[in-house]
Design a protein around this motif. Structure first.
Motif, short mmCIF file in Angstrom:
data_model
loop_
_atom_site.label_atom_id
_atom_site.label_comp_id
_atom_site.label_asym_id
_atom_site.label_seq_id
_atom_site.Cartn_x
_atom_site.Cartn_y
_atom_site.Cartn_z
N HIS A 33 80.86 75.70 104.87
CA HIS A 33 79.57 75.03 104.76
C HIS A 33 79.77 73.63 104.17
O HIS A 33 79.89 73.48 102.96
CB HIS A 33 78.63 75.84 103.87
CG HIS A 33 77.21 75.34 103.87
ND1 HIS A 33 76.18 76.02 104.46
CD2 HIS A 33 76.67 74.21 103.34
CE1 HIS A 33 75.06 75.34 104.31
NE2 HIS A 33 75.33 74.24 103.63
N PRO A 34 79.81 72.57 105.01
CA PRO A 34 79.90 71.21 104.46
C PRO A 34 78.53 70.77 103.93
O PRO A 34 77.51 70.95 104.59
CB PRO A 34 80.30 70.36 105.67
CG PRO A 34 80.73 71.34 106.73
CD PRO A 34 79.94 72.58 106.46
N ASN A 39 72.47 70.52 95.06
CA ASN A 39 72.24 71.95 94.83
C ASN A 39 72.58 72.76 96.08
O ASN A 39 71.74 73.45 96.64
CB ASN A 39 70.80 72.20 94.43
CG ASN A 39 69.81 71.74 95.50
OD1 ASN A 39 70.11 70.85 96.29
ND2 ASN A 39 68.65 72.36 95.54
N PRO A 40 73.81 72.70 96.56
CA PRO A 40 74.16 73.37 97.83
C PRO A 40 74.01 74.88 97.78
O PRO A 40 73.87 75.52 98.84
CB PRO A 40 75.62 72.96 98.04
CG PRO A 40 76.14 72.68 96.65
CD PRO A 40 74.98 72.07 95.92
N TRP A 41 74.02 75.47 96.60
CA TRP A 41 73.90 76.93 96.50
C TRP A 41 72.59 77.46 97.07
O TRP A 41 72.49 78.63 97.40
CB TRP A 41 74.05 77.37 95.03
CG TRP A 41 73.22 76.55 94.09
CD1 TRP A 41 71.90 76.69 93.81
CD2 TRP A 41 73.66 75.41 93.35
NE1 TRP A 41 71.47 75.74 92.93
CE2 TRP A 41 72.53 74.93 92.62
CE3 TRP A 41 74.88 74.76 93.20
CZ2 TRP A 41 72.61 73.83 91.76
CZ3 TRP A 41 74.94 73.67 92.36
CH2 TRP A 41 73.84 73.21 91.65
N ALA A 42 71.58 76.60 97.16
CA ALA A 42 70.29 77.04 97.71
C ALA A 42 70.39 77.33 99.20
O ALA A 42 69.48 77.92 99.77
CB ALA A 42 69.22 75.99 97.45
N ASN A 53 82.18 65.90 99.99
CA ASN A 53 82.85 64.63 99.69
C ASN A 53 82.63 64.22 98.24
O ASN A 53 83.17 63.20 97.80
CB ASN A 53 82.33 63.53 100.63
CG ASN A 53 82.86 63.70 102.03
OD1 ASN A 53 84.03 64.01 102.22
ND2 ASN A 53 81.99 63.52 103.02
N GLY A 54 81.79 64.97 97.53
CA GLY A 54 81.59 64.72 96.11
C GLY A 54 80.47 63.76 95.78
O GLY A 54 80.21 63.52 94.60
N THR A 55 79.77 63.23 96.79
CA THR A 55 78.72 62.26 96.49
C THR A 55 77.52 62.89 95.80
O THR A 55 76.75 62.20 95.14
CB THR A 55 78.25 61.56 97.78
OG1 THR A 55 77.86 62.55 98.73
CG2 THR A 55 79.38 60.71 98.37
N GLY A 56 77.35 64.19 95.94
CA GLY A 56 76.26 64.88 95.26
C GLY A 56 76.67 65.50 93.94
O GLY A 56 75.86 66.15 93.27
N PRO A 88 82.67 61.32 92.11
CA PRO A 88 83.37 61.26 90.82
C PRO A 88 84.55 62.23 90.80
O PRO A 88 84.58 63.20 91.56
CB PRO A 88 82.29 61.68 89.82
CG PRO A 88 81.39 62.57 90.61
CD PRO A 88 81.36 61.99 92.00
N PRO A 89 85.54 61.99 89.94
CA PRO A 89 86.67 62.92 89.84
C PRO A 89 86.25 64.23 89.20
O PRO A 89 85.27 64.30 88.46
CB PRO A 89 87.66 62.15 88.96
CG PRO A 89 86.79 61.25 88.13
CD PRO A 89 85.65 60.84 89.02
N LEU A 90 87.01 65.28 89.51
CA LEU A 90 86.75 66.57 88.89
C LEU A 90 87.17 66.50 87.42
O LEU A 90 88.24 66.00 87.07
CB LEU A 90 87.53 67.67 89.60
CG LEU A 90 87.21 67.88 91.08
CD1 LEU A 90 88.04 69.03 91.64
CD2 LEU A 90 85.73 68.15 91.29
N THR A 91 86.32 67.05 86.55
CA THR A 91 86.60 67.02 85.12
C THR A 91 87.38 68.27 84.71
O THR A 91 87.42 69.29 85.43
CB THR A 91 85.30 66.95 84.31
OG1 THR A 91 84.55 68.15 84.55
CG2 THR A 91 84.46 65.75 84.73
N ARG A 92 87.99 68.18 83.54
CA ARG A 92 88.73 69.32 82.99
C ARG A 92 87.76 70.48 82.73
O ARG A 92 88.13 71.65 82.89
CB ARG A 92 89.43 68.90 81.70
CG ARG A 92 90.23 70.03 81.04
CD ARG A 92 91.39 70.49 81.91
NE ARG A 92 92.16 71.52 81.26
CZ ARG A 92 93.21 71.28 80.46
NH1 ARG A 92 93.58 70.02 80.21
NH2 ARG A 92 93.88 72.27 79.92
N ALA A 93 86.53 70.14 82.36
CA ALA A 93 85.54 71.20 82.10
C ALA A 93 85.29 72.02 83.36
O ALA A 93 85.16 73.25 83.31
CB ALA A 93 84.23 70.58 81.60
N LEU A 94 85.23 71.36 84.53
CA LEU A 94 84.99 72.10 85.78
C LEU A 94 86.18 72.99 86.12
O LEU A 94 86.01 74.18 86.45
CB LEU A 94 84.72 71.11 86.91
CG LEU A 94 84.40 71.73 88.29
CD1 LEU A 94 83.42 70.85 89.07
CD2 LEU A 94 85.65 71.93 89.13
#
Length: 510
Positions: A33-34, A39-42, A53-56, A88-94
């Motif tokens: 699912h691209p 809120n893609p989980w909806a 692509n991370g824009t959201g 944005p880059p993925l954070t360590r928290a994620l």
């Protein structure tokens, strides 16, 4: 069996890399699912790989943590990020949270299109697709046999639920109540009502309802999808196992729910017609007291706690809306459109009357009777409601109950109002009828204008001298003038009583 995340990572042409969630690489991927929505989980179904692509995606570590948690709750197989875009880059928290949740986080090189990942999953899952089609076929086969056997709705949905390994409910999302009055209720009703309101009284692709256990352990999750139809309806699925039902299969069951809604609507219309016929007989005293009591008791209405509400209605639209909404609220009622008015019998509960007020036009007045008490007293209750409605119309008030304080505080019945009007204004009304004058209206305007000759003359479009002549004639006919306080009070209450008694007749004639 569907392809796993591990198998996708092993495909050399995809060049995918694993960044977190290594313990979950054996998760199966049913589809890709691209989406760049925040809120893609909806819109995700369980077992899907989300590619973005991370824009959201938010840059804040806390928000990224919530993002990965919501994906895990949705049953997502993995989270894939396309490299080389503006997100944005993925954070360590994620990544730490993904490790804790065993949710694989993978990356897709800029040179590899998302469509390549989609094709890879589709090729491997061709057999799985055939299995799902077989599942759909089984659902409709169950529906066909259930309908042929005349099974009631709750039992039909119980059968479909066993096929999906879930408990299924048709629910009104505004109240959380099941549409099957004799069926079980979902345990996620409060969560459904809250989510439905939070989404602007709408259901997106899928609502994921979370209910935290009392001991604070992992939240239970149910799915809700919209059922096609004119009225908002949700299909709620509570999984009986570890796996959430697939969204595609739930959409098919929602279509089945639309068929069931059609039958429920037909049943409601039948009850409405029977109820209207019963109320007509009760108002016309067409039933003996014993039979009337039994018939009213069969409707579920408690006479001692019920009232009769009367409101004007120019068409059937409001009646249908009221009947449908009260039925969904499980409010026993009788509804009859008669003499350009809606007669409604229901129990005197604030929430039901508030809903009735909301459904009616904002300018529609309502008259409410005293408690009915017994079925045999319904004709008297109708007179009380008509009196209260007349007072509401005359005084431009939304709701008046029989016995409420009005501008005619000493009068409780139309008969008493007629006596007062006849005693004070009888000669004046007779003169107007015999000579074609309109002295009653002149008196009404003069009193409403606080006896200002200039203001009253302007409204009547006459000269002040003409107004003076009319007022002297009114004093001659009634024995009361507009200078003494006691006379003014008598004339004012008599005019209000006259208008109250004759307001409905005047409106029908206009």
């Amino acid at each position: 069996m569907a392809v796993t995340v591990r198998e996708l990572l092993a495909l050399p042409h995809l060049q995918m890399s694993l960044h977190a969630g290594a313990d979950g690489v054996d998760r199966e991927v049913s589809w890709v699912h691209p989406s760049d929505l925040p809120n893609p989980w909806a819109w995700l179904s369980a077992g899907e790989l989300l590619l973005t692509n991370g824009t959201g995606l938010a840059a804040d570590p806390g928000e990224q943590t919530v993002f990965i948690e919501r994906l895990a709750e949705a049953g997502t197989s993995a989270f894939g990020l396309g490299l080389g875009m503006q997100g944005p880059p993925l954070t360590r928290a994620l990544t730490d949270r993904a490790d804790a949740l065993s949710l694989p986080v993978v990356s897709v090189p800029y040179s590899v299109p998302f469509s390549a990942v989609v094709r890879a999953v589709a090729d491997v899952n061709e057999r799985e697709e055939a299995r799902q089609l077989a599942g759909v076929a089984r659902l409709y086969s169950l529906l066909r046999t259930s309908m042929a056997g005349g099974l009631p709705g709750p039992e039909t949905f119980a059968r479909l639920g066993r096929e999906l390994k879930a408990r299924l409910y048709l629910v009104d999302p505004e109240t959380g109540l099941s549409l099957f009055e004799d069926g079980p209720e979902t345990g996620f009703a409060p969560e459904l009502v809250a989510e439905y309101a939070a989404h602007g009284s709408a259901i997106p692709g899928v609502l994921r309802l979370r209910r935290r256990a009392a001991d604070g352990s992992r939240a239970a999750i149910a799915l809700a999808v919209a059922v096609p139809g004119d009225q908002p309806t949700a299909l709620v699925a509570e999984p009986t196992g570890e796996q959430l039902p697939g969204l595609d299969l739930l959409q098919h069951v929602a279509t089945v729910g639309a068929l069931e809604l059609t039958q429920l609507t037909a049943d409601r219309e039948s009850r409405r017609r029977r109820g209207a016929d019963l109320l007509r007989q009760l108002l016309d005293r067409g039933l003996d007291a014993t039979t009337a009591g039994h018939r009213l008791a069969e409707t579920g209405i408690t006479p001692a706690a019920a009232v009769l509400v009367l409101t004007p209605a120019a068409c059937d639209g409001p009646a249908d809306d009221i009947d449908r909404r009260l039925s969904r609220l499980r409010a026993p009622h009788l509804l009859l459109r008669r003499d350009d008015s809606l007669h409604l019998v229901l129990e005197d509960r604030p929430e039901w009357l508030a809903e009735l007020t909301r459904l009616l036009d904002a300018a529609a007045p309502m008259g409410v009777s005293d408690p009915i008490g017994t079925a045999a007293r319904l004709p008297e209750a109708a007179q009380e409601a008509r009196w209260a409605l007349g007072a509401a119309e005359t005084e431009n008030r939304r709701v008046i109950r029989y016995g409420d304080e009005t501008a005619l505080p000493l009068l409780r019945t139309p008969a008493e109002a007629q006596v007062l009007a006849s005693r004070v204004l009888g000669a004046l009304v007779a003169h107007d009828a015999e000579h074609g004058t309109d002295y009653l209206h002149t008196l009404r305007v003069t009193l409403r204008r606080n006896r200002s000759w200039q203001s009253a003359a302007d409204e009547l479009h006459i000269h002040k001298q003409t107004l003076g002549y009319r007022l002297r004639k009114i004093e001659q006919l009634t024995g009361r003038g507009v200078t003494r306080t006691d006379h003014i009070a008598e004339l004012w209450f008599a005019v209000r009583a006259h208008d109250l008694v004759h307001s409905r007749a005047a409106r029908h004639a206009s």
